[in-house]
Design a protein around this motif. Structure first.
Motif, PDB file in Angstrom:
ATOM      1  N   THR A 179       0.819  -1.320  -0.175  1.00 43.96           N
ATOM      2  CA  THR A 179       0.314   0.174   0.001  1.00 43.96           C
ATOM      3  C   THR A 179       1.123   1.644   0.367  1.00 43.96           C
ATOM      4  OG1 THR A 179       0.088   0.093   2.632  1.00 43.96           O
ATOM      5  CG2 THR A 179      -1.812  -1.292   1.052  1.00 43.96           C
ATOM      6  N   GLN A 180       2.529   1.347   0.196  1.00 42.94           N
ATOM      7  CA  GLN A 180       2.959   2.148  -0.031  1.00 42.94           C
ATOM      8  C   GLN A 180       4.544   1.654   0.160  1.00 42.94           C
ATOM      9  OE1 GLN A 180       2.976   3.278   4.486  1.00 42.94           O
ATOM     10  NE2 GLN A 180       3.277   1.175   5.181  1.00 42.94           N
ATOM     11  N   THR A 181       5.693   2.413  -0.210  1.00 47.17           N
ATOM     12  CA  THR A 181       7.038   2.121  -0.983  1.00 47.17           C
ATOM     13  C   THR A 181       8.085   1.998   0.313  1.00 47.17           C
ATOM     14  OG1 THR A 181       7.137   4.151  -1.108  1.00 47.17           O
ATOM     15  CG2 THR A 181       7.376   2.696  -2.845  1.00 47.17           C
ATOM     16  N   SER A 182       6.805   2.213   1.993  1.00 46.44           N
ATOM     17  CA  SER A 182       7.580   2.584   3.250  1.00 46.44           C
ATOM     18  C   SER A 182       7.899   0.580   3.252  1.00 46.44           C
ATOM     19  CB  SER A 182       6.560   3.325   4.158  1.00 46.44           C
ATOM     20  OG  SER A 182       6.313   4.021   3.872  1.00 46.44           O
ATOM     21  N   PRO A 183       7.591  -0.201   3.681  1.00 47.85           N
ATOM     22  CA  PRO A 183       8.113  -1.420   3.789  1.00 47.85           C
ATOM     23  C   PRO A 183       9.535  -1.534   2.803  1.00 47.85           C
ATOM     24  CG  PRO A 183       6.414  -1.817   1.933  1.00 47.85           C
ATOM     25  CD  PRO A 183       6.050  -0.173   1.989  1.00 47.85           C
ATOM     26  N   VAL A 184      10.124  -0.608   1.204  1.00 48.44           N
ATOM     27  CA  VAL A 184      11.631  -0.842   0.922  1.00 48.44           C
ATOM     28  C   VAL A 184      11.850  -0.210   2.027  1.00 48.44           C
ATOM     29  CG1 VAL A 184      12.544  -0.590  -1.136  1.00 48.44           C
ATOM     30  CG2 VAL A 184      10.117  -0.874  -0.772  1.00 48.44           C
ATOM     31  N   GLN A 185      11.729   0.617   3.223  1.00 58.34           N
ATOM     32  CA  GLN A 185      12.621   0.750   3.929  1.00 58.34           C
ATOM     33  C   GLN A 185      13.477  -0.128   5.100  1.00 58.34           C
ATOM     34  OE1 GLN A 185      11.477   3.611   6.803  1.00 58.34           O
ATOM     35  NE2 GLN A 185      10.226   5.421   4.647  1.00 58.34           N
ATOM     36  N   MET A 186      12.571  -0.675   5.407  1.00 58.72           N
ATOM     37  CA  MET A 186      12.663  -1.639   6.389  1.00 58.72           C
ATOM     38  C   MET A 186      13.640  -3.144   5.904  1.00 58.72           C
ATOM     39  SD  MET A 186      12.789  -3.127   9.351  1.00 58.72           S
ATOM     40  CE  MET A 186      11.653  -2.337  10.461  1.00 58.72           C
ATOM     41  N   PHE A 205      -1.147   0.374  -4.441  1.00 61.51           N
ATOM     42  CA  PHE A 205      -1.988   0.111  -4.575  1.00 61.51           C
ATOM     43  C   PHE A 205      -2.665  -0.546  -3.433  1.00 61.51           C
ATOM     44  CE2 PHE A 205       1.549  -2.634  -6.940  1.00 61.51           C
ATOM     45  CZ  PHE A 205       1.210  -2.633  -7.920  1.00 61.51           C
ATOM     46  N   ARG A 206      -3.985   0.489  -3.922  1.00 62.02           N
ATOM     47  CA  ARG A 206      -5.199   0.291  -2.344  1.00 62.02           C
ATOM     48  C   ARG A 206      -6.330   0.680  -3.119  1.00 62.02           C
ATOM     49  NH1 ARG A 206      -2.728   6.113   0.636  1.00 62.02           N
ATOM     50  NH2 ARG A 206      -0.924   4.918   0.870  1.00 62.02           N
ATOM     51  N   PRO A 207      -7.044  -0.590  -2.602  1.00 68.75           N
ATOM     52  CA  PRO A 207      -8.510  -0.202  -2.786  1.00 68.75           C
ATOM     53  C   PRO A 207      -9.579   1.208  -2.642  1.00 68.75           C
ATOM     54  CG  PRO A 207      -7.875  -1.483  -0.855  1.00 68.75           C
ATOM     55  CD  PRO A 207      -7.202  -0.777  -1.283  1.00 68.75           C
ATOM     56  N   THR A 219       1.772   5.910  -7.667  1.00 66.83           N
ATOM     57  CA  THR A 219       2.936   5.369  -7.950  1.00 66.83           C
ATOM     58  C   THR A 219       4.653   6.222  -6.362  1.00 66.83           C
ATOM     59  OG1 THR A 219       3.216   5.917 -10.038  1.00 66.83           O
ATOM     60  CG2 THR A 219       5.538   6.073  -9.499  1.00 66.83           C
ATOM     61  N   GLN A 220       4.541   6.017  -5.743  1.00 64.40           N
ATOM     62  CA  GLN A 220       5.010   7.007  -4.551  1.00 64.40           C
ATOM     63  C   GLN A 220       6.529   6.886  -4.747  1.00 64.40           C
ATOM     64  OE1 GLN A 220       3.806   4.528  -0.694  1.00 64.40           O
ATOM     65  NE2 GLN A 220       2.306   6.758  -0.337  1.00 64.40           N
ATOM     66  N   ILE A 221       7.181   7.683  -4.159  1.00 60.82           N
ATOM     67  CA  ILE A 221       8.556   7.785  -4.112  1.00 60.82           C
ATOM     68  C   ILE A 221       9.024   7.988  -2.320  1.00 60.82           C
ATOM     69  CG2 ILE A 221      10.888   9.631  -4.649  1.00 60.82           C
ATOM     70  CD1 ILE A 221       8.517  10.413  -7.358  1.00 60.82           C
ATOM     71  N   GLU A 222       9.451   7.027  -2.235  1.00 62.85           N
ATOM     72  CA  GLU A 222      10.153   6.999  -0.504  1.00 62.85           C
ATOM     73  C   GLU A 222      11.401   7.316  -1.080  1.00 62.85           C
ATOM     74  OE1 GLU A 222       7.329   5.251   1.026  1.00 62.85           O
ATOM     75  OE2 GLU A 222       8.381   5.624   2.988  1.00 62.85           O
ATOM     76  N   GLY A 223      11.699   8.239   0.600  1.00 63.79           N
ATOM     77  CA  GLY A 223      12.750   8.247   1.150  1.00 63.79           C
ATOM     78  C   GLY A 223      13.391   7.885   2.743  1.00 63.79           C
ATOM     79  N   PHE A 262       5.699   5.152  11.810  1.00 67.74           N
ATOM     80  CA  PHE A 262       6.778   4.151  11.480  1.00 67.74           C
ATOM     81  C   PHE A 262       8.138   5.839  11.515  1.00 67.74           C
ATOM     82  CE2 PHE A 262       5.810   5.952   7.202  1.00 67.74           C
ATOM     83  CZ  PHE A 262       4.473   5.037   7.284  1.00 67.74           C
ATOM     84  N   THR A 263       7.039   7.122  11.993  1.00 68.04           N
ATOM     85  CA  THR A 263       8.203   8.285  12.569  1.00 68.04           C
ATOM     86  C   THR A 263       7.488   8.630  13.224  1.00 68.04           C
ATOM     87  OG1 THR A 263       7.226   9.169  10.607  1.00 68.04           O
ATOM     88  CG2 THR A 263       9.123   8.769  10.326  1.00 68.04           C
ATOM     89  N   GLU A 264       8.666   9.253  14.013  1.00 67.99           N
ATOM     90  CA  GLU A 264       8.381  10.413  16.277  1.00 67.99           C
ATOM     91  C   GLU A 264       9.193  11.186  15.580  1.00 67.99           C
ATOM     92  OE1 GLU A 264       4.931  10.089  17.266  1.00 67.99           O
ATOM     93  OE2 GLU A 264       5.978  11.765  18.496  1.00 67.99           O
TER      94      GLU A 264
HETATM   95  N1  DAH Z   1       3.748   6.181   3.317  1.00 70.52           N
HETATM   96  C1  DAH Z   1       2.717   7.331   3.452  1.00 70.52           C
HETATM   97  C2  DAH Z   1       2.260   6.773   3.458  1.00 70.52           C
HETATM   98  O1  DAH Z   1       1.721   6.460   2.869  1.00 70.52           O
HETATM   99  C3  DAH Z   1       4.215   8.154   3.285  1.00 70.52           C
HETATM  100  C4  DAH Z   1       4.700   7.869   4.903  1.00 70.52           C
HETATM  101  C5  DAH Z   1       4.910   9.114   5.350  1.00 70.52           C
HETATM  102  C6  DAH Z   1       6.255   7.407   3.735  1.00 70.52           C
HETATM  103  C7  DAH Z   1       5.656   9.654   6.627  1.00 70.52           C
HETATM  104  C8  DAH Z   1       7.601   7.739   4.849  1.00 70.52           C
HETATM  105  C9  DAH Z   1       6.541   9.243   6.093  1.00 70.52           C
HETATM  106  O2  DAH Z   1       8.639   7.054   4.818  1.00 70.52           O
HETATM  107  O3  DAH Z   1       8.254   8.798   7.202  1.00 70.52           O
HETATM  108  O4  DAH Z   1       0.891   7.727   3.661  1.00 70.52           O
END
Ligand code: DAH
Length: 349
Positions: A179-186, A205-207, A219-223, A262-264
């Motif tokens: 649902t997000q590119t965040s798993p690539v972080q892990m 992908f999201r319903p 398309t997401q771009i994760e950093g 996942f952020t604080e």
């Molecule tokens: N994954 C979040 C979303 O799909 C977007 C996001 C938020 C990514 C904060 C991050 C983050 O890496 O630190 O809405």
């Protein structure tokens, strides 16, 4: 003149006439004159009954032979004429080298690909590496490892495409379309040691039903940055640089507190509205600001889940929608236009 001599004469005349025929029309005339229904050779065939029975086989043979010979001479002459006609056409058809060349219909990358590549290049310039991850993810990487509790609404089947393990009992597995590119972080943190500076673009992908601001696939771009001594100042410095490079030097930025598991702390980055310059208008719904992405300082628990010591390392992360960036940049009112493949729309970019 006997019939035999007659046939011989017709053949000789015919061959000579064929040789002299200089055009397809002339050739056809000769053919009709000798081999046509009323042609001289045909006439002889018709008058066979006047020939004595003893002579008939011989005369018949002679006529057939003459006919064959004339036919093959006709075909040969036809070929000669055609070749000559072609030569003539080639010789006549001089090429006008001063004519402008026909334009070559050249395609180009889709606007979303362009945006992704531009942002990739920007971060490559800052020393980041581009990484990739699977579209079909596990719940662990997509949610659990990212500190997202089991009862978090984003984990509901209403918000996530789960992959069924069996058609019969309709059971869902722990596999899903990310649902997000965040798993690539892990995945990155588990695969490589800090310092980490990565950018991971890709489909998610999201319903959701497609509407002016949603697509079920986008398309997401994760950093992600993990290094010693990373603070919120690094996050701000990096994303300010990004925002001005992509949206324009004159744009202001604002970091508005928000929540992500996942952020604080977490926040959303807004840029001042390009349409009104920040005073408030229809485009920014009177806000003067437009939301661009989510970001924050990587939660200590996420670092621990990745086997990274939060006493030693810290980091920041961000995630944005490439389609959203395109809409903001080009003032598009409807995100669906990006995927309708209308060349009149796409060729503008
Ligand atoms: N994954 C979040 C979303 O799909 C977007 C996001 C938020 C990514 C904060 C991050 C983050 O890496 O630190 O809405």
């Amino acid at each position: 003149m006997g019939v035999q001599e007659n046939i011989e004469q017709i053949k000789t005349d015919g061959l000579a006439a064929l040789k002299q025929a200089a055009s397809p029309e002339a050739l056809e005339e000769v053919r009709l004159g000798f081999l046509g229904k009323k042609g001289t050779l045909t006439k002889i065939l018709r008058s066979m009954k006047e020939v004595s029975p003893e002579e008939r086989p011989l005369i018949g043979k002679l006529v057939n032979a003459a006919q064959k010979e004339l036919e093959s001479a006709l075909a040969a002459q036809k070929e000669i004429l055609e070749a000559a006609a072609l030569e003539e056409r080639i010789a006549e058809g001089t090429i006008d080298v001063t004519l402008p060349a026909r334009p070559y219909a050249q395609g180009h990358a889709h606007v979303i690909t362009q945006i992704v590549q531009e942002i990739e290049n920007l971060f490559i310039g800052l020393g980041y590496t581009i990484v990739d991850g699977p579209y079909v993810e596990t719940e662990y990487f997509n949610f659990t490892s990212l500190n997202t509790p089991a009862d978090h609404p984003s984990r509901s089947p209403r918000d996530t495409f789960y992959v069924k393990t069996s058609r019969e009992n309709n059971q869902v597995s722990d596999l899903l379309l990310r649902t997000q590119t965040s798993p690539v972080q892990m995945r990155t943190m588990q695969a490589q040691k800090p310092p980490i500076y990565v950018l991971c673009p890709g489909k998610v992908f999201r319903p959701d039903t497609a509407d002016a601001s949603h697509l079920p696939q986008f398309t997401q771009i994760e950093g992600l940055v993990v290094d010693k001594g990373i603070t919120f100042a690094d996050l701000k410095g990096t994303l300010d640089y990004f925002a001005k490079a992509i949206f324009g030097e004159e744009r202001k930025t604002r970091y508005r507190p928000h929540f992500f598991p996942f952020t604080e702390p977490s926040c959303e980055l807004d840029v001042s509205c390009a349409a009104c310059g920040g005073s408030g208008c229809k485009f920014c719904k009177g806000e003067g600001w437009i939301e661009v992405l989510g970001c924050g300082i990587v939660d200590e628990q996420v670092l621990i889940n990745a086997g990274i010591d939060p006493e030693e390392y810290s980091g920041f992360a961000f995630g944005m929608g490439a389609e959203r960036v395109a809409c903001l940049r080009y003032g598009l009112g409807d995100i669906r236009e990006l995927v309708q493949n209308d060349m009149r729309f796409l060729s503008q970019f």
